[in-house]
Design an enzyme around this catalytic site. Structure first.
Site, PDB file in Angstrom:
ATOM      1  N   ASP A 218      -2.125  16.186 -13.179  1.00  0.00           N
ATOM      2  CA  ASP A 218      -2.466  16.990 -14.362  1.00  0.00           C
ATOM      3  C   ASP A 218      -1.470  18.138 -14.487  1.00  0.00           C
ATOM      4  OD1 ASP A 218      -3.454  18.104 -12.048  1.00  0.00           O
ATOM      5  OD2 ASP A 218      -5.533  18.064 -12.678  1.00  0.00           O
TER       6      ASP A 218
ATOM      7  N   GLU B 110      -8.259  20.522 -17.877  1.00  0.00           N
ATOM      8  CA  GLU B 110      -9.269  21.582 -17.835  1.00  0.00           C
ATOM      9  C   GLU B 110     -10.143  21.624 -19.082  1.00  0.00           C
ATOM     10  OE1 GLU B 110      -9.979  23.388 -15.341  1.00  0.00           O
ATOM     11  OE2 GLU B 110      -8.206  23.383 -14.068  1.00  0.00           O
TER      12      GLU B 110
HETATM   13  C1  LIG Z   1     -11.137  21.015 -10.506  1.00  0.00           C
HETATM   14  C2  LIG Z   1     -11.761  21.799 -11.592  1.00  0.00           C
HETATM   15  O1  LIG Z   1     -11.993  22.988 -11.434  1.00  0.00           O
HETATM   16  N1  LIG Z   1     -12.037  21.152 -12.736  1.00  0.00           N
HETATM   17  C3  LIG Z   1     -12.694  21.748 -13.849  1.00  0.00           C
HETATM   18  C4  LIG Z   1     -12.903  20.690 -14.882  1.00  0.00           C
HETATM   19  C5  LIG Z   1     -13.385  21.240 -16.228  1.00  0.00           C
HETATM   20  C6  LIG Z   1     -14.651  20.622 -16.664  1.00  0.00           C
HETATM   21  C7  LIG Z   1     -15.111  20.994 -18.050  1.00  0.00           C
HETATM   22  N2  LIG Z   1     -14.191  21.697 -18.865  1.00  0.00           N
HETATM   23  C8  LIG Z   1     -16.392  21.811 -17.895  1.00  0.00           C
HETATM   24  O2  LIG Z   1     -16.323  23.047 -17.843  1.00  0.00           O
HETATM   25  O3  LIG Z   1     -17.478  21.210 -17.831  1.00  0.00           O
HETATM   26  C9  LIG Z   1     -14.020  22.328 -13.401  1.00  0.00           C
HETATM   27  O4  LIG Z   1     -14.460  23.327 -14.021  1.00  0.00           O
HETATM   28  O5  LIG Z   1     -14.655  21.834 -12.454  1.00  0.00           O
END
Ligand SMILES: CC(=O)N[C@@H](CCC[C@H](N)C(=O)O)C(=O)O
Length: 379
Positions: A71, A130
């Site tokens: 990513d 993200e």
């Molecule tokens: C690894 C990490 O931190 N990923 C993000 C993924 C975003 C998920 C989405 N935008 C949400 O907020 O539900 C995380 O916040 O876990």
């Protein structure tokens, strides 16, 4: 021709300075393309799709295609690391380690651009992990169709593991997530006349409180779930009753069934608040491609076996995590494995202080080169 440690460190520092929000990774893409152009091109084919970059490494006797996904996007976080190569983009930071991810991907690609694999390999530099399910978007627009991998792999940095340690497990590695966006609309008014207004600070506060009962009262204690409301905006000044409240958050669960159960409870509570406070609610529950990351039994067994067999690799069996990843979508379509790469930090992912240990890059490249060489020979 394989990138050296010094070159990779420079690449990491350069990428760290130009973080960009998902779907706007133009400078990042240009930088990646510039680095890729320095590799031997004999068996590389490069394709751009919006801010994504796909690189096919054509194998010498291809039978299958092995995929590696990284990513490339960053977060709206104001960096506070004090690093000499601090972000040049105000209010944006690689606070989730995607700069490390890209550096590992470039190191791996530089290796296979020099040492031709037997099978094809696809390197996917994917935008918007993200915020906008970049992997799902690319898959659904057919960007992978010509080069569809048979197996796909990816990593994520882990501040809580020692530098370069590889953490993995069979089954669920990451939770499925779902964003919550709730807007409550009532009637604004003078602070002295509450009976003539309809106060959305009060309605919103009740929503926040009732949401807290979901995990404590509606989730089987043997299973798990998270509902975090990270943002609440209402009102402008202390003596005006606010007629609107915007509340945003995220749901996390280790199974899709539990995720949907929690979504339903959020919906019911929001509708109940609207009824009892005589207001309107506009609720958007958005899961996109953030499905649970379910590691495939076959590829994961092969991956863990390779990691455990090599004394130069520190392998750690990890628990499932409540972080999300839109790799969950790709891995629901293509068998594969995701794993953690330790970067040894006192801060969590998304922290404005996160400064991953750069020694993880070489170790991540070593682990994956070792695995891909074995896998390439075995399939
Ligand atoms: C690894 C990490 O931190 N990923 C993000 C993924 C975003 C998920 C989405 N935008 C949400 O907020 O539900 C995380 O916040 O876990």
């Amino acid at each position: 021709m394989t990138l050296t440690t010094a070159e990779l460190t420079k690449i990491y520092q350069d990428l760290h300075q130009i973080p960009e929000i998902g779907l706007k990774e133009f400078e990042t893409q240009a930088y990646l393309l510039k680095v890729i152009a320095t590799f031997p091109q004999t068996w590389l084919t490069v394709k751009k799709v919006a801010t994504a970059t796909l690189v096919l490494v054509s194998g010498s006797a291809p039978h299958k295609t092995l995929g590696w996904r990284t990513d490339i996007d960053a977060l709206p976080v104001q960096e506070q690391t004090g690093l000499p190569f601090v972000s040049k983009h105000a209010g944006m930071m690689h606070a989730c380690g995607h700069d490390i991810h890209m550096s590992v991907a470039l190191g791996l690609l530089s290796y296979f651009a020099t040492e031709q694999p037997k099978n094809n390999m696809l390197f996917l530099f994917q935008p918007a992990e993200e915020n906008a399910s970049g992997g799902k978007r690319l898959y659904e627009m057919g960007a992978l169709d010509d080069w569809m991998p048979d197996e796909i792999y990816g990593l994520h940095v882990n501040p809580q593991l020692p530098t370069g340690a590889i953490g993995c497990r069979q089954g669920t590695l990451f939770a499925g997530t779902c964003e919550i966006h709730a807007h409550f609309s009532g009637k604004s008014g003078h602070a002295a006349y509450p009976h003539l207004a309809n106060d959305m600070v009060v309605a919103g506060a009740q929503f926040v409180n009732q949401i807290q009962t979901i995990v404590s009262r509606n989730v089987d204690p043997i299973q798990s779930g998270v509902v975090t409301l990270g943002q609440f905006h209402a009102g402008t000044i202390g003596n005006v009753i606010s007629g609107s409240a915007q509340i945003d958050g995220t749901i996390r669960a280790l199974t899709q069934v539990m995720n949907q159960h929690i979504q339903q409870r959020v919906r019911t509570i929001a509708e109940g608040i609207a009824l009892s406070y005589d207001c309107q609610v506009d609720l958007d529950l958005h899961q996109g491609g953030y499905y649970p990351v379910e590691n495939d039994p076959t590829t994961t067994a092969a991956f863990i076996k390779t990691m455990q067999a090599d004394p130069a690799i520190e392998y750690v069996e990890t628990e499932p995590a409540m972080t999300g990843e839109d790799f969950g979508f790709l891995i629901s379509k293509i068998h594969g494995t995701m794993f953690w790469l330790g970067v040894d930090q006192p801060y969590q992912l998304h922290s404005e202080h996160l400064a991953p240990h750069v020694g993880a890059i070489d170790k991540g490249i070593y682990a994956m080169t070792t695995y891909f060489k074995q896998r390439d020979a075995a399939i």
